[in-house]
Every structure is written in structure tokens, then in C-alpha cells.
Design a protein around this motif. Structure first.
Motif, PDB file in Angstrom:
ATOM      1  N   ALA A 191       0.489  14.776  75.561  1.00 32.16           N
ATOM      2  CA  ALA A 191       1.851  14.601  75.044  1.00 32.16           C
ATOM      3  C   ALA A 191       2.486  13.342  75.620  1.00 32.16           C
ATOM      4  CB  ALA A 191       2.695  15.830  75.383  1.00 32.16           C
ATOM      5  N   ARG A 192       2.270  13.087  76.908  1.00 30.65           N
ATOM      6  CA  ARG A 192       2.832  11.876  77.523  1.00 30.65           C
ATOM      7  C   ARG A 192       2.240  10.630  76.886  1.00 30.65           C
ATOM      8  NH1 ARG A 192       2.170  15.083  82.254  1.00 30.65           N
ATOM      9  NH2 ARG A 192       0.180  14.064  82.715  1.00 30.65           N
ATOM     10  N   ARG A 193       0.926  10.635  76.710  1.00 27.68           N
ATOM     11  CA  ARG A 193       0.282   9.449  76.127  1.00 27.68           C
ATOM     12  C   ARG A 193       0.713   9.246  74.676  1.00 27.68           C
ATOM     13  NH1 ARG A 193      -3.753  11.482  79.602  1.00 27.68           N
ATOM     14  NH2 ARG A 193      -4.690  12.788  78.004  1.00 27.68           N
ATOM     15  N   LEU A 194       0.826  10.354  73.941  1.00 32.47           N
ATOM     16  CA  LEU A 194       1.263  10.250  72.553  1.00 32.47           C
ATOM     17  C   LEU A 194       2.692   9.714  72.474  1.00 32.47           C
ATOM     18  CD1 LEU A 194       0.442  10.981  69.574  1.00 32.47           C
ATOM     19  CD2 LEU A 194       1.716  13.097  69.910  1.00 32.47           C
ATOM     20  N   ALA A 195       3.548  10.172  73.377  1.00 34.32           N
ATOM     21  CA  ALA A 195       4.940   9.728  73.368  1.00 34.32           C
ATOM     22  C   ALA A 195       5.043   8.236  73.667  1.00 34.32           C
ATOM     23  CB  ALA A 195       5.746  10.532  74.383  1.00 34.32           C
ATOM     24  N   VAL A 196       4.309   7.777  74.648  1.00 34.85           N
ATOM     25  CA  VAL A 196       4.352   6.354  74.996  1.00 34.85           C
ATOM     26  C   VAL A 196       3.789   5.504  73.858  1.00 34.85           C
ATOM     27  CG1 VAL A 196       3.464   4.612  76.587  1.00 34.85           C
ATOM     28  CG2 VAL A 196       4.282   6.800  77.470  1.00 34.85           C
ATOM     29  N   LEU A 197       2.687   5.958  73.270  1.00 36.28           N
ATOM     30  CA  LEU A 197       2.103   5.237  72.135  1.00 36.28           C
ATOM     31  C   LEU A 197       3.084   5.183  70.966  1.00 36.28           C
ATOM     32  CD1 LEU A 197      -0.332   3.956  70.649  1.00 36.28           C
ATOM     33  CD2 LEU A 197      -1.033   6.280  70.011  1.00 36.28           C
ATOM     34  N   GLY A 198       3.691   6.323  70.639  1.00 37.03           N
ATOM     35  CA  GLY A 198       4.634   6.357  69.534  1.00 37.03           C
ATOM     36  C   GLY A 198       5.843   5.483  69.784  1.00 37.03           C
ATOM     37  N   ALA A 199       6.366   5.521  71.008  1.00 33.40           N
ATOM     38  CA  ALA A 199       7.524   4.696  71.328  1.00 33.40           C
ATOM     39  C   ALA A 199       7.191   3.211  71.197  1.00 33.40           C
ATOM     40  CB  ALA A 199       8.003   5.006  72.746  1.00 33.40           C
ATOM     41  N   GLY A 200       6.022   2.817  71.665  1.00 30.18           N
ATOM     42  CA  GLY A 200       5.621   1.419  71.527  1.00 30.18           C
ATOM     43  C   GLY A 200       5.490   1.005  70.076  1.00 30.18           C
ATOM     44  N   LEU A 201       4.905   1.893  69.258  1.00 31.27           N
ATOM     45  CA  LEU A 201       4.775   1.599  67.833  1.00 31.27           C
ATOM     46  C   LEU A 201       6.144   1.486  67.174  1.00 31.27           C
ATOM     47  CD1 LEU A 201       3.100   1.287  65.247  1.00 31.27           C
ATOM     48  CD2 LEU A 201       2.987   3.787  65.105  1.00 31.27           C
ATOM     49  N   GLU A 202       7.041   2.413  67.506  1.00 27.16           N
ATOM     50  CA  GLU A 202       8.385   2.377  66.911  1.00 27.16           C
ATOM     51  C   GLU A 202       9.124   1.100  67.289  1.00 27.16           C
ATOM     52  OE1 GLU A 202      12.724   4.551  67.421  1.00 27.16           O
ATOM     53  OE2 GLU A 202      10.927   5.553  68.201  1.00 27.16           O
ATOM     54  N   LEU A 203       9.116   0.742  68.558  1.00 32.09           N
ATOM     55  CA  LEU A 203       9.852  -0.442  69.002  1.00 32.09           C
ATOM     56  C   LEU A 203       9.267  -1.721  68.413  1.00 32.09           C
ATOM     57  CD1 LEU A 203      10.392   0.514  72.755  1.00 32.09           C
ATOM     58  CD2 LEU A 203      12.105   0.518  70.937  1.00 32.09           C
ATOM     59  N   GLY A 204       7.930  -1.810  68.397  1.00 35.22           N
ATOM     60  CA  GLY A 204       7.291  -3.007  67.840  1.00 35.22           C
ATOM     61  C   GLY A 204       7.532  -3.144  66.350  1.00 35.22           C
ATOM     62  N   ALA A 233      19.406   3.501  70.356  1.00 36.58           N
ATOM     63  CA  ALA A 233      18.080   4.032  70.057  1.00 36.58           C
ATOM     64  C   ALA A 233      16.999   3.227  70.774  1.00 36.58           C
ATOM     65  CB  ALA A 233      17.838   4.008  68.548  1.00 36.58           C
ATOM     66  N   THR A 234      17.155   1.911  70.784  1.00 38.02           N
ATOM     67  CA  THR A 234      16.175   1.053  71.460  1.00 38.02           C
ATOM     68  C   THR A 234      16.141   1.323  72.953  1.00 38.02           C
ATOM     69  OG1 THR A 234      16.490  -0.682  69.788  1.00 38.02           O
ATOM     70  CG2 THR A 234      15.495  -1.336  71.883  1.00 38.02           C
ATOM     71  N   VAL A 235      17.321   1.413  73.575  1.00 35.17           N
ATOM     72  CA  VAL A 235      17.401   1.646  75.018  1.00 35.17           C
ATOM     73  C   VAL A 235      16.838   3.024  75.376  1.00 35.17           C
ATOM     74  CG1 VAL A 235      18.994   1.968  76.946  1.00 35.17           C
ATOM     75  CG2 VAL A 235      19.329   0.064  75.357  1.00 35.17           C
ATOM     76  N   LEU A 236      17.225   4.044  74.618  1.00 33.54           N
ATOM     77  CA  LEU A 236      16.745   5.402  74.900  1.00 33.54           C
ATOM     78  C   LEU A 236      15.229   5.501  74.767  1.00 33.54           C
ATOM     79  CD1 LEU A 236      19.504   7.423  73.002  1.00 33.54           C
ATOM     80  CD2 LEU A 236      19.102   7.464  75.467  1.00 33.54           C
ATOM     81  N   THR A 237      14.685   4.908  73.691  1.00 33.19           N
ATOM     82  CA  THR A 237      13.239   4.979  73.467  1.00 33.19           C
ATOM     83  C   THR A 237      12.478   4.222  74.534  1.00 33.19           C
ATOM     84  OG1 THR A 237      13.610   5.188  71.083  1.00 33.19           O
ATOM     85  CG2 THR A 237      11.416   4.511  71.795  1.00 33.19           C
ATOM     86  N   ALA A 238      12.957   3.000  74.872  1.00 32.33           N
ATOM     87  CA  ALA A 238      12.277   2.215  75.897  1.00 32.33           C
ATOM     88  C   ALA A 238      12.347   2.896  77.257  1.00 32.33           C
ATOM     89  CB  ALA A 238      12.901   0.815  75.965  1.00 32.33           C
ATOM     90  N   ALA A 239      13.511   3.461  77.602  1.00 29.40           N
ATOM     91  CA  ALA A 239      13.641   4.149  78.891  1.00 29.40           C
ATOM     92  C   ALA A 239      12.762   5.395  78.934  1.00 29.40           C
ATOM     93  CB  ALA A 239      15.107   4.517  79.128  1.00 29.40           C
ATOM     94  N   GLY A 240      12.732   6.144  77.825  1.00 22.97           N
ATOM     95  CA  GLY A 240      11.885   7.327  77.778  1.00 22.97           C
ATOM     96  C   GLY A 240      10.414   6.991  77.900  1.00 22.97           C
ATOM     97  N   ALA A 241       9.995   5.916  77.232  1.00 25.14           N
ATOM     98  CA  ALA A 241       8.592   5.497  77.325  1.00 25.14           C
ATOM     99  C   ALA A 241       8.244   5.064  78.745  1.00 25.14           C
ATOM    100  CB  ALA A 241       8.322   4.365  76.336  1.00 25.14           C
ATOM    101  N   GLY A 242       9.177   4.345  79.389  1.00 25.90           N
ATOM    102  CA  GLY A 242       8.923   3.911  80.766  1.00 25.90           C
ATOM    103  C   GLY A 242       8.783   5.086  81.715  1.00 25.90           C
ATOM    104  N   LEU A 243       9.676   6.065  81.606  1.00 21.07           N
ATOM    105  CA  LEU A 243       9.575   7.250  82.458  1.00 21.07           C
ATOM    106  C   LEU A 243       8.311   8.050  82.153  1.00 21.07           C
ATOM    107  CD1 LEU A 243      13.176   8.764  82.717  1.00 21.07           C
ATOM    108  CD2 LEU A 243      11.847   7.641  84.505  1.00 21.07           C
ATOM    109  N   GLY A 244       8.004   8.170  80.852  1.00 21.02           N
ATOM    110  CA  GLY A 244       6.811   8.916  80.471  1.00 21.02           C
ATOM    111  C   GLY A 244       5.538   8.293  81.008  1.00 21.02           C
ATOM    112  N   ALA A 245       5.518   6.961  81.085  1.00 18.31           N
ATOM    113  CA  ALA A 245       4.321   6.274  81.556  1.00 18.31           C
ATOM    114  C   ALA A 245       4.060   6.507  83.038  1.00 18.31           C
ATOM    115  CB  ALA A 245       4.449   4.779  81.275  1.00 18.31           C
ATOM    116  N   VAL A 246       5.124   6.771  83.809  1.00 21.18           N
ATOM    117  CA  VAL A 246       4.947   6.942  85.260  1.00 21.18           C
ATOM    118  C   VAL A 246       5.158   8.392  85.706  1.00 21.18           C
ATOM    119  CG1 VAL A 246       5.680   4.570  85.663  1.00 21.18           C
ATOM    120  CG2 VAL A 246       7.381   6.397  85.759  1.00 21.18           C
ATOM    121  N   ALA A 247       5.434   9.287  84.749  1.00 23.71           N
ATOM    122  CA  ALA A 247       5.770  10.665  85.120  1.00 23.71           C
ATOM    123  C   ALA A 247       4.618  11.396  85.788  1.00 23.71           C
ATOM    124  CB  ALA A 247       6.232  11.436  83.881  1.00 23.71           C
ATOM    125  N   GLY A 248       3.393  11.180  85.291  1.00 23.64           N
ATOM    126  CA  GLY A 248       2.271  11.915  85.840  1.00 23.64           C
ATOM    127  C   GLY A 248       2.487  13.420  85.710  1.00 23.64           C
TER     128      GLY A 248
END
Length: 309
Positions: A191-204, A233-248
């Protein structure tokens, strides 16, 4: 000095009729359908990799979100019979007709898979239903983008190439967010990896969409209340992706990331919806691109055929 030209229309009436879809019904329908499609994919992956808790979260989320999406659509239509009437025929050239035939079977399959998982009964049928929902998941997550882009609304129609990727990425991010919030941290890795991937796709894809729209047609996404929503939306998605990437496996970080990503996905749908309505209200977003296309055809008839309509 000659004042700047103001675009108008006969008797002060708009050139395009504004979408009559209701708020928040339709933006919620866009968001919930995307989350449902992404969650069905996540549940299928969790089932294949032996993560029963994540599988249950994905199936229940897909079912609940798709049912709520149908409810939002029916509320916008006014009567349930109007939704059922859309299922009387399948018209391949109509995104609304095709979308109805994606939404209806997906909802049934997702509900069957979730019911089987929660009750523990008919596991084989539940697994087949979950697989069927996963097959329809990508279409469920993106058909609403085709539905918007098929209209004459400038901010939607001219974004027809990138909008499915924006919605698809947002759908994956919201599905991953649900998994991070509800599943145990030990099983929430996909779920974490999917969220980060999706957020990157959405922002790009969103950035590319605004660049291709150009200075004029991207204005509705930057101005006033819509601009604030888009930036949020951009700030929330980017912040969520950043936290998700380091959440472990730190659950509190995963939950925080999930909340941010879900909020970003909701805000993205509202921003896109309202930007379209704003572009329909102002005649310049219709008139100026038409004039540019006419001028391009006059100077290069062959090359003008490649311009977006």
C-alpha cells in the motif's frame, strides 16, 4: 489608449452551457470511483502475495467506495431509475454509457468479494469476484477522466491526453492511503509503495497537463478558489508521498501519510471539476483557442490538423 478586449457573447449569455452536475455529488463520485478501482487492484495483489489483512482492507474499501460512488451518482441524477435506464443499452461511442457498464458490474463484483472476505463464506467465489473487480479496476479508476474530456468544456477537453493519468495516479494514491490507514503496518508495504507511485504519477501528469494547456487554458487551475484548491492538492499529495516513502513500519507515520494522500486526492477532483466549470463560464477560453486554430489552418492547413480540437 485602446482598452483590452473583453470577450462576450450575444445578449450576455455564455457560449457554452455550464455543466449542471451537482457539488459535492459529482466530485465525490469522481474520487470514490477512483479509490474503488485502485483498491480492487491492491486487494488482488495482497491476495496473490499472502497478505490477508491488506486484502480485506482493499476489498472492503473497493466495495464501500463503489457503492458510495453509485449513491453520489444517483443523487446527482435525482432518481435511481435514471441510472438503471443507462444500462438498457451499451453505446461504445458514449463514455457515459461505457462508464455505466463499468460501474455496475464492478460494484457487484467488489461487493461480492468483500462479503465473502468478511463472512469467510464461499472463498472461491469471493476470490473470483475479487479478480474480476481487479480486471475492471484500471477502467474504473480512469473512465471518469474520459467522461469529462469528452465534453466541450475547454479545461477538460484540451486536457484529454493527460487527465486519465492524473485521475489514475490519484486513484492509486487514495487506494494506497486507505491501505496505510487501515491495514497493519507489517502488511501495508504494498500500500505504501502503491501510494507513492500513484502520487508521483498524479503530480507528474498534472504538471505536464498544465504545461500543454498553455498560459491561457491553464488559468482556471491557478486563479481564485480553484487555484487555492489545486495548490493545496499538490502540497497534500507531495507531503503524503514524502511521509509514505519514509514511514516504513511506523504506523503513525503511515496513517498520517494516508490521511494527507486521501485529502490530496479529494482536493484534486474538486479542483479539476471547478476548473472546468470556470472555463465554461468565460467566453475567452472558447474563443481564443478557436481563433488560434483558424489562424493555424490559414497558414499551414496540413499542420493544423494535428492541433487539439
Amino acid at each position: 489608449m485602446v482598452p483590452e478586449a473583453e470577450f462576450g457573447s450575444y445578449y450576455g449569455r455564455p457560449i457554452l452551457k455550464q455543466p449542471v452536475w451537482k457539488v459535492p455529488d459529482v466530485p465525490a463520485y469522481l474520487f470514490l470511483g477512483g479509490m474503488a478501482g485502485g483498491s480492487a487492484l491492491l486487494a488482488a495483489f495482497a491476495d496473490a502475495t499472502g497478505r490477508p489483512c491488506l486484502r480485506r482492507v482493499g476489498r472492503v474499501t473497493a466495495s464501500a467506495a463503489s457503492l458510495a460512488s453509485v449513491g453520489a451518482l444517483v443523487h446527482d441524477l435525482g432518481r435511481p431509475a435514471r441510472f438503471l435506464n443507462m444500462l438498457r443499452v451499451l453505446k461504445p461511442t458514449s463514455p457515459l454509457s461505457v462508464g455505466s457498464w463499468i460501474l455496475a458490474p464492478f460494484t457487484g463484483l467488489a461487493a461480492g468479494a468483500a462479503l465473502s472476505d468478511v463472512t469467510g463464506r464461499l472463498p472461491t467465489i469471493g476470490r473470483l469476484a475479487g479478480a474480476g473487480a481487479a480486471v475492471l479496476g484500471p477502467a474504473m479508476a480512469t473512465y471518469t477522466a474520459a467522461l469529462l474530456a469528452d465534453t466541450a468544456v475547454p479545461a477538460w477537453h484540451e486536457a484529454h491526453r493527460e487527465l486519465p493519468f492524473v485521475f489514475g495516479g490519484s486513484a492509486l494514491a487514495s487506494a494506497g492511503a486507505a491501505g496505510m490507514i487501515a491495514a497493519p503496518a507489517a502488511q501495508a508495504g504494498p500500500a505504501r509503495r502503491l501510494a507513492v507511485l500513484g502520487a508521483g504519477l498524479e503530480l507528474g501528469a498534472s504538471r505536464l497537463m498544465l504545461r500543454r494547456l498553455g498560459p491561457l487554458l491553464s488559468e482556471p487551475y491557478h486563479q481564485g478558489r480553484v487555484g487555492r484548491m489545486h495548490r493545496a492538492a499538490t502540497v497534500l499529495t507531495a507531503a503524503g508521498a514524502g511521509l509514505g516513502a519514509v514511514a516504513g513500519r511506523r504506523r503513525w507515520l503511515g496513517v498520517a501519510a494516508g490521511v494527507l494522500l486521501a485529502a490530496g486526492s479529494v482536493t484534486t477532483r474538486f479542483a479539476v471539476f471547478e476548473a472546468g466549470r470556470a472555463s465554461a463560464r468565460d467566453p475567452k477560453y472558447t474563443v481564443v483557442p478557436q481563433r488560434e486554430r483558424l489562424a493555424a489552418r490559414a497558414t499551414d492547413p496540413a499542420g493544423a490538423d494535428t492541433l487539439p480540437e
